[in-house]
Design a protein around this motif. Structure first.
Motif, PDB file in Angstrom:
ATOM      1  N   THR A 177       6.425   9.032 -11.297  1.00 40.84           N
ATOM      2  CA  THR A 177       7.152   7.812 -11.643  1.00 40.84           C
ATOM      3  C   THR A 177       6.257   6.601 -11.441  1.00 40.84           C
ATOM      4  O   THR A 177       6.164   5.724 -12.310  1.00 40.84           O
ATOM      5  CB  THR A 177       8.438   7.689 -10.810  1.00 40.84           C
ATOM      6  N   GLU A 178       5.582   6.556 -10.308  1.00 39.00           N
ATOM      7  CA  GLU A 178       4.676   5.443 -10.016  1.00 39.00           C
ATOM      8  C   GLU A 178       3.531   5.385 -11.028  1.00 39.00           C
ATOM      9  O   GLU A 178       3.180   4.315 -11.530  1.00 39.00           O
ATOM     10  CB  GLU A 178       4.122   5.596  -8.597  1.00 39.00           C
ATOM     11  N   ALA A 179       2.951   6.526 -11.353  1.00 37.85           N
ATOM     12  CA  ALA A 179       1.852   6.569 -12.328  1.00 37.85           C
ATOM     13  C   ALA A 179       2.332   6.132 -13.713  1.00 37.85           C
ATOM     14  O   ALA A 179       1.621   5.425 -14.437  1.00 37.85           O
ATOM     15  CB  ALA A 179       1.252   7.972 -12.390  1.00 37.85           C
ATOM     16  N   THR A 180       3.545   6.529 -14.086  1.00 38.09           N
ATOM     17  CA  THR A 180       4.100   6.135 -15.382  1.00 38.09           C
ATOM     18  C   THR A 180       4.331   4.634 -15.431  1.00 38.09           C
ATOM     19  O   THR A 180       4.029   3.981 -16.440  1.00 38.09           O
ATOM     20  CB  THR A 180       5.406   6.905 -15.658  1.00 38.09           C
ATOM     21  N   LEU A 181       4.858   4.072 -14.360  1.00 38.16           N
ATOM     22  CA  LEU A 181       5.068   2.623 -14.306  1.00 38.16           C
ATOM     23  C   LEU A 181       3.738   1.877 -14.398  1.00 38.16           C
ATOM     24  O   LEU A 181       3.621   0.872 -15.115  1.00 38.16           O
ATOM     25  CB  LEU A 181       5.820   2.228 -13.037  1.00 38.16           C
ATOM     26  N   ALA A 182       2.726   2.367 -13.684  1.00 39.90           N
ATOM     27  CA  ALA A 182       1.405   1.733 -13.743  1.00 39.90           C
ATOM     28  C   ALA A 182       0.836   1.805 -15.160  1.00 39.90           C
ATOM     29  O   ALA A 182       0.265   0.828 -15.663  1.00 39.90           O
ATOM     30  CB  ALA A 182       0.456   2.398 -12.746  1.00 39.90           C
ATOM     31  N   ALA A 183       1.005   2.952 -15.812  1.00 40.74           N
ATOM     32  CA  ALA A 183       0.511   3.103 -17.189  1.00 40.74           C
ATOM     33  C   ALA A 183       1.266   2.179 -18.133  1.00 40.74           C
ATOM     34  O   ALA A 183       0.665   1.570 -19.029  1.00 40.74           O
ATOM     35  CB  ALA A 183       0.641   4.557 -17.641  1.00 40.74           C
ATOM     36  N   SER A 184       2.585   2.041 -17.920  1.00 41.99           N
ATOM     37  CA  SER A 184       3.357   1.165 -18.811  1.00 41.99           C
ATOM     38  C   SER A 184       2.929  -0.289 -18.633  1.00 41.99           C
ATOM     39  O   SER A 184       2.879  -1.043 -19.607  1.00 41.99           O
ATOM     40  CB  SER A 184       4.858   1.337 -18.589  1.00 41.99           C
ATOM     41  N   GLU A 185       2.595  -0.676 -17.418  1.00 43.12           N
ATOM     42  CA  GLU A 185       2.123  -2.039 -17.193  1.00 43.12           C
ATOM     43  C   GLU A 185       0.779  -2.261 -17.881  1.00 43.12           C
ATOM     44  O   GLU A 185       0.541  -3.306 -18.488  1.00 43.12           O
ATOM     45  CB  GLU A 185       2.037  -2.336 -15.699  1.00 43.12           C
ATOM     46  N   LEU A 186      -0.099  -1.274 -17.801  1.00 38.74           N
ATOM     47  CA  LEU A 186      -1.378  -1.367 -18.494  1.00 38.74           C
ATOM     48  C   LEU A 186      -1.163  -1.454 -20.004  1.00 38.74           C
ATOM     49  O   LEU A 186      -1.807  -2.249 -20.703  1.00 38.74           O
ATOM     50  CB  LEU A 186      -2.258  -0.163 -18.156  1.00 38.74           C
ATOM     51  N   LEU A 187      -0.238  -0.651 -20.514  1.00 36.47           N
ATOM     52  CA  LEU A 187       0.053  -0.696 -21.945  1.00 36.47           C
ATOM     53  C   LEU A 187       0.591  -2.064 -22.357  1.00 36.47           C
ATOM     54  O   LEU A 187       0.268  -2.559 -23.439  1.00 36.47           O
ATOM     55  CB  LEU A 187       1.026   0.423 -22.337  1.00 36.47           C
ATOM     56  N   GLU A 188       1.392  -2.678 -21.508  1.00 41.89           N
ATOM     57  CA  GLU A 188       1.892  -4.028 -21.805  1.00 41.89           C
ATOM     58  C   GLU A 188       0.727  -4.999 -21.984  1.00 41.89           C
ATOM     59  O   GLU A 188       0.734  -5.828 -22.897  1.00 41.89           O
ATOM     60  CB  GLU A 188       2.814  -4.536 -20.692  1.00 41.89           C
ATOM     61  N   VAL A 189      -0.290  -4.887 -21.126  1.00 45.70           N
ATOM     62  CA  VAL A 189      -1.468  -5.745 -21.248  1.00 45.70           C
ATOM     63  C   VAL A 189      -2.197  -5.442 -22.557  1.00 45.70           C
ATOM     64  O   VAL A 189      -2.577  -6.349 -23.300  1.00 45.70           O
ATOM     65  CB  VAL A 189      -2.411  -5.558 -20.035  1.00 45.70           C
ATOM     66  N   LEU A 190      -2.379  -4.154 -22.851  1.00 42.42           N
ATOM     67  CA  LEU A 190      -3.044  -3.768 -24.097  1.00 42.42           C
ATOM     68  C   LEU A 190      -2.262  -4.242 -25.310  1.00 42.42           C
ATOM     69  O   LEU A 190      -2.835  -4.718 -26.286  1.00 42.42           O
ATOM     70  CB  LEU A 190      -3.241  -2.254 -24.158  1.00 42.42           C
ATOM     71  N   TRP A 191      -0.934  -4.118 -25.265  1.00 41.57           N
ATOM     72  CA  TRP A 191      -0.107  -4.559 -26.394  1.00 41.57           C
ATOM     73  C   TRP A 191      -0.245  -6.058 -26.586  1.00 41.57           C
ATOM     74  O   TRP A 191      -0.278  -6.554 -27.709  1.00 41.57           O
ATOM     75  CB  TRP A 191       1.354  -4.207 -26.195  1.00 41.57           C
ATOM     76  N   GLY A 192      -0.296  -6.781 -25.477  1.00 37.22           N
ATOM     77  CA  GLY A 192      -0.478  -8.230 -25.568  1.00 37.22           C
ATOM     78  C   GLY A 192      -1.791  -8.583 -26.246  1.00 37.22           C
ATOM     79  O   GLY A 192      -1.859  -9.488 -27.075  1.00 37.22           O
TER      80      GLY A 192
END
Length: 173
Positions: A14-29
């Motif tokens: 769960t923690e790793a998925t949340l961290a990946a989603s945050e990274l993806l948010e930066v990439l999407w931006g």
């Protein structure tokens, strides 16, 4: 994997998925900054994605998908229409409803946006071992299936899924 010792595997994932989603948010931006054909807010982008996936949807269904209220979604659609990204068309089934569709410019924007996102993700995947990439693909496919079941169970807090995870996922990842 865990920043906190003693976590269960489920908590670690769960923690790793949340961290990946945050990274993806930066990439999407970054992808959004690259796709200069139109400047859209995150809520406008989500609306475009839902409209694309559910072509001909009405304002109420879009509001439900976005977890918002119809008046706010109507104003959001006003802005998308003014930007030339979406169109309101008369409904074929009800004179009191309108259908929402992407314009050609809206489709072009999403294509450009996805190309930028794809480039960012591809650069990261190129740094991974092929076996790790295969494991990631398998895990993401399982996550996608579980999310689809979760949505089907009636959790209105989730956004409708893209049509497929197969060929389409490379364009949305």
């Amino acid at each position: 994997m865990s920043r906190f010792p003693g976590q269960s595997q489920h908590e670690q994932v769960t923690e790793a998925t949340l961290a990946a989603s945050e990274l993806l948010e930066v990439l999407w931006g970054r992808g959004q900054e690259t796709a200069r054909s139109a400047q859209v807010s995150p809520s406008q982008l989500r609306a475009l994605l839902v409209i694309e996936d559910h072509e001909g949807t009405n304002l109420r269904a879009l509001a439900d998908a976005l977890g918002s209220r119809p008046p706010a979604v109507s104003r959001l659609c006003d802005r998308l229409e003014a930007m030339g990204l979406a169109e309101r068309c008369p409904s074929a089934t009800s004179r009191r409803e309108v259908e929402l569709r992407l314009s050609l410019r809206g489709r072009a924007f999403l294509k450009e946006y996805r190309a930028a996102r794809k480039s960012e993700v591809a650069a990261i995947l190129a740094r991974m071992d092929p076996a790790q990439v295969a494991d990631l693909a398998s895990g993401l496919a399982a996550f996608h299936r579980a999310a689809a079941v979760h949505r089907a169970a009636g959790d209105s807090r989730t956004v409708p899924a893209r049509r497929t995870l197969g060929a389409d996922s490379a364009d949305t990842a």
